[in-house]
Design a protein around this motif. Structure first.
Motif, short mmCIF file in Angstrom:
data_model
loop_
_atom_site.label_atom_id
_atom_site.label_comp_id
_atom_site.label_asym_id
_atom_site.label_seq_id
_atom_site.Cartn_x
_atom_site.Cartn_y
_atom_site.Cartn_z
N GLU A 1 0.83 -1.20 0.00
CA GLU A 1 0.00 0.00 0.00
C GLU A 1 0.86 1.25 0.00
OE1 GLU A 1 -2.93 2.81 -0.01
OE2 GLU A 1 -3.18 0.68 -0.45
N THR A 2 1.83 1.32 0.90
CA THR A 2 2.63 2.53 1.07
C THR A 2 3.48 2.81 -0.18
OG1 THR A 2 2.66 2.13 3.45
CG2 THR A 2 4.26 3.70 2.60
N ALA A 3 3.90 1.78 -0.86
CA ALA A 3 4.72 1.97 -2.08
C ALA A 3 3.96 2.71 -3.17
CB ALA A 3 5.21 0.62 -2.59
N THR A 4 2.63 2.69 -3.12
CA THR A 4 1.83 3.39 -4.14
C THR A 4 1.68 4.88 -3.84
OG1 THR A 4 -0.32 3.03 -3.06
CG2 THR A 4 0.48 1.28 -4.54
N HIS A 5 2.12 5.34 -2.67
CA HIS A 5 1.97 6.73 -2.27
C HIS A 5 3.12 7.58 -2.76
CE1 HIS A 5 -0.49 5.40 1.52
NE2 HIS A 5 -0.95 4.88 0.41
N GLN A 6 2.79 8.80 -3.12
CA GLN A 6 3.84 9.74 -3.47
C GLN A 6 4.56 10.20 -2.19
OE1 GLN A 6 2.30 12.75 -6.01
NE2 GLN A 6 4.30 13.34 -6.74
N ASP A 7 3.79 10.49 -1.14
CA ASP A 7 4.34 10.91 0.14
C ASP A 7 4.42 9.70 1.06
OD1 ASP A 7 5.07 12.06 2.54
OD2 ASP A 7 3.23 13.22 2.79
N LYS A 8 5.61 9.24 1.32
CA LYS A 8 5.82 8.06 2.16
C LYS A 8 6.35 8.45 3.54
CE LYS A 8 6.94 5.12 -1.79
NZ LYS A 8 7.04 5.96 -2.95
N SER A 9 6.18 9.71 3.92
CA SER A 9 6.80 10.21 5.15
C SER A 9 6.27 9.56 6.42
CB SER A 9 6.66 11.73 5.25
OG SER A 9 5.29 12.10 5.28
N GLY B 1 -3.50 6.82 2.21
CA GLY B 1 -3.45 7.83 1.17
C GLY B 1 -4.86 8.30 0.85
N ALA B 2 -5.14 8.52 -0.41
CA ALA B 2 -6.44 9.02 -0.83
C ALA B 2 -7.51 7.93 -0.84
CB ALA B 2 -6.33 9.66 -2.21
N ARG B 3 -7.08 6.70 -0.78
CA ARG B 3 -8.00 5.56 -0.85
C ARG B 3 -8.76 5.42 0.47
NH1 ARG B 3 -8.18 -0.39 -1.34
NH2 ARG B 3 -6.60 -0.70 0.23
N THR B 4 -10.03 5.10 0.38
CA THR B 4 -10.83 4.83 1.58
C THR B 4 -11.43 3.44 1.46
OG1 THR B 4 -12.82 5.80 0.60
CG2 THR B 4 -11.43 7.26 1.93
N LEU B 5 -11.70 2.86 2.60
CA LEU B 5 -12.33 1.54 2.63
C LEU B 5 -13.80 1.70 3.00
CD1 LEU B 5 -9.58 -0.45 4.57
CD2 LEU B 5 -9.98 -0.43 2.12
N SER B 6 -14.66 1.15 2.19
CA SER B 6 -16.09 1.21 2.49
C SER B 6 -16.39 0.24 3.63
CB SER B 6 -16.90 0.80 1.24
OG SER B 6 -16.73 -0.58 0.99
N PRO B 7 -17.51 0.44 4.33
CA PRO B 7 -17.88 -0.51 5.39
C PRO B 7 -17.99 -1.94 4.85
CG PRO B 7 -19.21 1.48 5.56
CD PRO B 7 -18.42 1.59 4.28
N GLU B 8 -18.47 -2.10 3.62
CA GLU B 8 -18.57 -3.45 3.03
C GLU B 8 -17.18 -4.06 2.84
OE1 GLU B 8 -19.09 -4.76 -1.33
OE2 GLU B 8 -21.14 -4.56 -0.55
N GLU B 9 -16.24 -3.25 2.35
CA GLU B 9 -14.88 -3.74 2.14
C GLU B 9 -14.23 -4.10 3.48
OE1 GLU B 9 -10.92 -2.63 -0.48
OE2 GLU B 9 -12.25 -1.01 0.11
N LEU B 10 -14.41 -3.25 4.49
CA LEU B 10 -13.86 -3.55 5.82
C LEU B 10 -14.42 -4.85 6.36
CD1 LEU B 10 -13.76 -0.11 7.66
CD2 LEU B 10 -11.84 -1.60 7.12
N GLY B 11 -15.69 -5.12 6.10
CA GLY B 11 -16.32 -6.35 6.58
C GLY B 11 -15.84 -7.60 5.86
N ARG B 12 -15.23 -7.43 4.71
CA ARG B 12 -14.82 -8.59 3.91
C ARG B 12 -13.32 -8.85 3.92
NH1 ARG B 12 -16.63 -7.98 -1.88
NH2 ARG B 12 -15.91 -10.12 -1.94
#
Length: 130
Positions: free
Chosen positions: A62-70, A93-104
């Motif tokens: 996940e972190t490797a996909t970020h421009q800011d890795k600080s 980063g800019a990605r968010t997890l939906s409640p459905e995704e968190l549940g799965r």
């Protein structure tokens, strides 16, 4: 790079060190805070390595996909009463997890990554449900 605190088993120390190196190659700092030697953990060395390595690999992916890795990746291992707590944290980063995704995320076969089989977190759940 943080020095890996003395963990009783050299295989676990070596695995954590190899992930420090892998993260550094991606420009990511792996912050480590370990306050237990893991001697009385309920899992064997293979299982402990599997848990920690799956969590760290997911964080690096996940972190490797970020421009800011600080923020980097934070690995914390400590004892809370009779339990061993292994915590790996990183920014999404800019990605968010939906409640459905968190549940799965712990379901066998569920993945949000291209070309992956979705076995990492489900195997961790099985190992930690002892």
């Amino acid at each position: 790079m943080n020095a890996v605190p003395p963990i009783q088993d050299p295989a676990i120390s070596a695995m954590i060190h190899s992930f420090q190196t892998l993260a550094a190659r991606e420009g990511i700092r792996l912050h480590i805070s370990i306050s237990t030697d893991l001697v009385q953990i309920a899992t064997n060395v293979y299982e402990t390595n599997k848990i920690i390595s799956n969590l760290l690999q997911n964080a690096i992916d996940e972190t490797a996909t970020h421009q800011d890795k600080s923020y980097g990746i934070h690995l914390t291992i400590l004892k809370r009463g009779e339990y061993c707590v292994i915590r790996v944290s990183n920014e999404l980063g800019a990605r968010t997890l939906s409640p459905e995704e968190l549940g799965r995320i712990y379901q066998q076969g569920y993945t949000s990554k291209q070309g992956h089989e979705g076995v990492g977190l489900s195997s961790i759940r099985l190992l930690t449900a002892m």
